[in-house]
Structure formats: structure tokens, C-alpha cells
Scaffold this motif. Structure first.
Motif, PDB file in Angstrom:
ATOM      1  N   SER A  68       4.081   2.393   4.127  1.00  0.00           N
ATOM      2  CA  SER A  68       3.221   1.297   3.670  1.00  0.00           C
ATOM      3  C   SER A  68       3.658  -0.013   4.330  1.00  0.00           C
ATOM      4  N   PRO A  69       2.828  -1.042   4.258  1.00  0.00           N
ATOM      5  CA  PRO A  69       3.218  -2.352   4.800  1.00  0.00           C
ATOM      6  C   PRO A  69       4.497  -2.912   4.163  1.00  0.00           C
ATOM      7  N   LEU A  70       4.814  -2.446   2.972  1.00  0.00           N
ATOM      8  CA  LEU A  70       6.043  -2.912   2.319  1.00  0.00           C
ATOM      9  C   LEU A  70       7.269  -2.632   3.183  1.00  0.00           C
ATOM     10  N   SER A  71       7.256  -1.514   3.907  1.00  0.00           N
ATOM     11  CA  SER A  71       8.421  -1.176   4.740  1.00  0.00           C
ATOM     12  C   SER A  71       8.614  -2.206   5.847  1.00  0.00           C
ATOM     13  N   TYR A  72       7.520  -2.692   6.419  1.00  0.00           N
ATOM     14  CA  TYR A  72       7.627  -3.706   7.472  1.00  0.00           C
ATOM     15  C   TYR A  72       8.263  -4.985   6.931  1.00  0.00           C
ATOM     16  N   HIS A  73       7.760  -5.458   5.807  1.00  0.00           N
ATOM     17  CA  HIS A  73       8.279  -6.712   5.250  1.00  0.00           C
ATOM     18  C   HIS A  73       9.717  -6.549   4.754  1.00  0.00           C
ATOM     19  N   MET A  74      10.044  -5.365   4.298  1.00  0.00           N
ATOM     20  CA  MET A  74      11.412  -5.094   3.859  1.00  0.00           C
ATOM     21  C   MET A  74      12.374  -5.183   5.053  1.00  0.00           C
ATOM     22  N   VAL A  75      12.005  -4.567   6.154  1.00  0.00           N
ATOM     23  CA  VAL A  75      12.860  -4.606   7.350  1.00  0.00           C
ATOM     24  C   VAL A  75      12.910  -6.018   7.914  1.00  0.00           C
ATOM     25  N   LEU A  99       6.944   2.648  -0.808  1.00  0.00           N
ATOM     26  CA  LEU A  99       6.958   2.723   0.653  1.00  0.00           C
ATOM     27  C   LEU A  99       5.956   3.756   1.176  1.00  0.00           C
ATOM     28  N   LYS A 100       5.403   4.552   0.258  1.00  0.00           N
ATOM     29  CA  LYS A 100       4.379   5.531   0.641  1.00  0.00           C
ATOM     30  C   LYS A 100       3.010   4.840   0.596  1.00  0.00           C
ATOM     31  N   PRO A 101       2.203   5.001   1.646  1.00  0.00           N
ATOM     32  CA  PRO A 101       0.922   4.269   1.718  1.00  0.00           C
ATOM     33  C   PRO A 101      -0.006   4.523   0.540  1.00  0.00           C
ATOM     34  N   ALA A 102      -0.125   5.761   0.093  1.00  0.00           N
ATOM     35  CA  ALA A 102      -1.061   6.065  -0.998  1.00  0.00           C
ATOM     36  C   ALA A 102      -0.617   5.404  -2.302  1.00  0.00           C
ATOM     37  N   VAL A 103       0.673   5.372  -2.547  1.00  0.00           N
ATOM     38  CA  VAL A 103       1.186   4.747  -3.771  1.00  0.00           C
ATOM     39  C   VAL A 103       1.050   3.228  -3.673  1.00  0.00           C
ATOM     40  N   PHE A 104       1.391   2.681  -2.500  1.00  0.00           N
ATOM     41  CA  PHE A 104       1.302   1.227  -2.303  1.00  0.00           C
ATOM     42  C   PHE A 104      -0.133   0.736  -2.505  1.00  0.00           C
ATOM     43  N   ALA A 105      -1.103   1.498  -2.039  1.00  0.00           N
ATOM     44  CA  ALA A 105      -2.508   1.096  -2.150  1.00  0.00           C
ATOM     45  C   ALA A 105      -2.980   0.979  -3.600  1.00  0.00           C
ATOM     46  N   LYS A 106      -2.294   1.657  -4.511  1.00  0.00           N
ATOM     47  CA  LYS A 106      -2.698   1.643  -5.927  1.00  0.00           C
ATOM     48  C   LYS A 106      -1.874   0.670  -6.777  1.00  0.00           C
ATOM     49  N   LEU A 107      -0.968  -0.087  -6.163  1.00  0.00           N
ATOM     50  CA  LEU A 107      -0.124  -0.995  -6.934  1.00  0.00           C
ATOM     51  C   LEU A 107      -0.955  -2.082  -7.604  1.00  0.00           C
ATOM     52  N   ASP A 108      -0.556  -2.423  -8.821  1.00  0.00           N
ATOM     53  CA  ASP A 108      -1.278  -3.497  -9.501  1.00  0.00           C
ATOM     54  C   ASP A 108      -0.797  -4.866  -8.994  1.00  0.00           C
ATOM     55  N   PHE A 119       9.395 -12.135  -0.854  1.00  0.00           N
ATOM     56  CA  PHE A 119       9.354 -12.338   0.589  1.00  0.00           C
ATOM     57  C   PHE A 119       8.825 -13.722   0.973  1.00  0.00           C
ATOM     58  N   GLY A 120       8.321 -14.464   0.019  1.00  0.00           N
ATOM     59  CA  GLY A 120       7.800 -15.804   0.308  1.00  0.00           C
ATOM     60  C   GLY A 120       6.484 -15.768   1.065  1.00  0.00           C
ATOM     61  N   ILE A 121       5.667 -14.758   0.775  1.00  0.00           N
ATOM     62  CA  ILE A 121       4.373 -14.622   1.443  1.00  0.00           C
ATOM     63  C   ILE A 121       3.299 -14.385   0.385  1.00  0.00           C
ATOM     64  N   SER A 122       2.044 -14.412   0.821  1.00  0.00           N
ATOM     65  CA  SER A 122       0.940 -14.142  -0.115  1.00  0.00           C
ATOM     66  C   SER A 122       0.758 -12.631  -0.275  1.00  0.00           C
ATOM     67  N   ILE A 123       0.032 -12.246  -1.296  1.00  0.00           N
ATOM     68  CA  ILE A 123      -0.254 -10.825  -1.499  1.00  0.00           C
ATOM     69  C   ILE A 123      -1.067 -10.286  -0.326  1.00  0.00           C
ATOM     70  N   GLU A 124      -1.997 -11.090   0.169  1.00  0.00           N
ATOM     71  CA  GLU A 124      -2.814 -10.659   1.304  1.00  0.00           C
ATOM     72  C   GLU A 124      -1.932 -10.401   2.526  1.00  0.00           C
ATOM     73  N   HIS A 125      -0.959 -11.271   2.745  1.00  0.00           N
ATOM     74  CA  HIS A 125      -0.026 -11.092   3.863  1.00  0.00           C
ATOM     75  C   HIS A 125       0.839  -9.857   3.642  1.00  0.00           C
ATOM     76  N   LEU A 126       1.216  -9.595   2.396  1.00  0.00           N
ATOM     77  CA  LEU A 126       2.048  -8.427   2.080  1.00  0.00           C
ATOM     78  C   LEU A 126       1.309  -7.127   2.393  1.00  0.00           C
ATOM     79  N   CYS A 127       0.000  -7.136   2.198  1.00  0.00           N
ATOM     80  CA  CYS A 127      -0.777  -5.904   2.337  1.00  0.00           C
ATOM     81  C   CYS A 127      -1.214  -5.613   3.778  1.00  0.00           C
TER      82      CYS A 127
END
Length: 146
Positions: A68-75, A99-108, A119-127
Motif C-alpha cells: 500500500s502507499p503507507l509503505s512508501y511514506h513509512m520508508v 501495508l497490504k493494499p486491500a486492507v489499506f483501501a478500507k481504512l477509516d 507524517f505531516g501530510i494530508s490524507i490525500e497525499h497519504l493515499c
């Protein structure tokens, strides 16, 4: 090292200065500012090159649908799942699931907000992720050799 000999070789410290102990004219230890030194600049360059290479690998994995995009921002923020879990207050096993795309897509929104604020970013940037790593050595390099 004498205070006058404290290295002042600007490099990858992004304009920041560090303070070192040095010996003054009276032979007493004192604090001396430094803008960097060659060995440290080389080590920092290698570290940042490794991080950028890891970001490229994360982007490839995201495009392939493995992460998921979370892995990029984490690294990009130099974290692993354990550290991200500690800072976000989200259990490590859940961070790993995110970190799995299907799970990340369903996060509230509350969970996404937690990561985005960390991370100091917007939700849109996180996704979303950039096409190429948005981290470049040139952003940090203040050496005269550039």
C-alpha cells in the motif's frame, strides 16, 4: 582538535550546523560549530542513496499491487512497522496489515488521519505516491562541489 581546526565542509546536512567539542587557545574544551566534514558527508550520501533506492523498490511494489502507499511514506520517513506502530499508537500487527493494499483501501478516516498527522501530510497525499521518489540528494547537498 583545536577550535580553529574544526572542519567546515558543507555537505548533506541541509544547511544545518552541528556543535563539536574543541580545544580553545587556553587549552579548555569549548563548543565549536561545524557545517560538516568530508567523512560524514560521504556516510550521509551513502545512507540517503540507500533510502532513495529503497523508495524506488517500494514504488515498484506499490505499482505491482503488493504493498500500500503507507509503505512508501513509512520508508520515506525512515520507519519500520515497529517504529510506525510505536509513534502512531496503532498495534504493530495492524500496521503490518495496513501495508497490504486491500486492507489499506478500507481504512477509516480516523486511522488515515493518524498516519497522515504522523507524517505531516494530508490524507490525500497519504493515499497516493509519486511516479518517482520525491526525495533527492540535491535537496540536502550544500557542498560547494555541486
Amino acid at each position: 582538535m583545536k577550535k580553529a581546526d574544526v572542519p567546515q565542509q558543507s555537505g548533506l546536512m541541509a544547511g544545518c550546523r552541528e556543535v563539536n567539542y574543541a580545544v580553545d587557545d587556553d587549552g579548555s574544551y569549548t563548543l565549536a560549530p561545524s557545517s560538516g566534514w568530508e567523512a560524514k558527508n560521504v556516510a550521509l550520501r551513502h545512507a540517503w542513496e540507500a533510502i532513495i533506492e529503497q523508495l524506488e523498490q517500494e514504488l515498484a511494489a506499490i505499482r505491482a499491487g503488493r504493498k500500500s502507499p503507507l509503505s512508501y511514506h513509512m520508508v520515506k520517513n525512515q520507519m519500520d512497522p515497529a517504529l510506525l506502530a510505536k509513534y502512531s499508537g496503532i498495534p504493530r500487527w495492524r500496521v503490518k496489515r495496513h501495508l497490504k493494499p486491500a486492507v489499506f483501501a478500507k481504512l477509516d478516516r480516523a486511522v488515515l488521519t493518524s498516519y497522515a498527522e504522523l507524517f505531516g501530510i494530508s490524507i490525500e497525499h497519504l493515499c497516493r505516491v509519486p511516479d518517482v521518489p520525491d526525495l533527492a540528494l540535491a535537496d540536502f547537498d550544500r557542498s560547494e562541489s555541486r
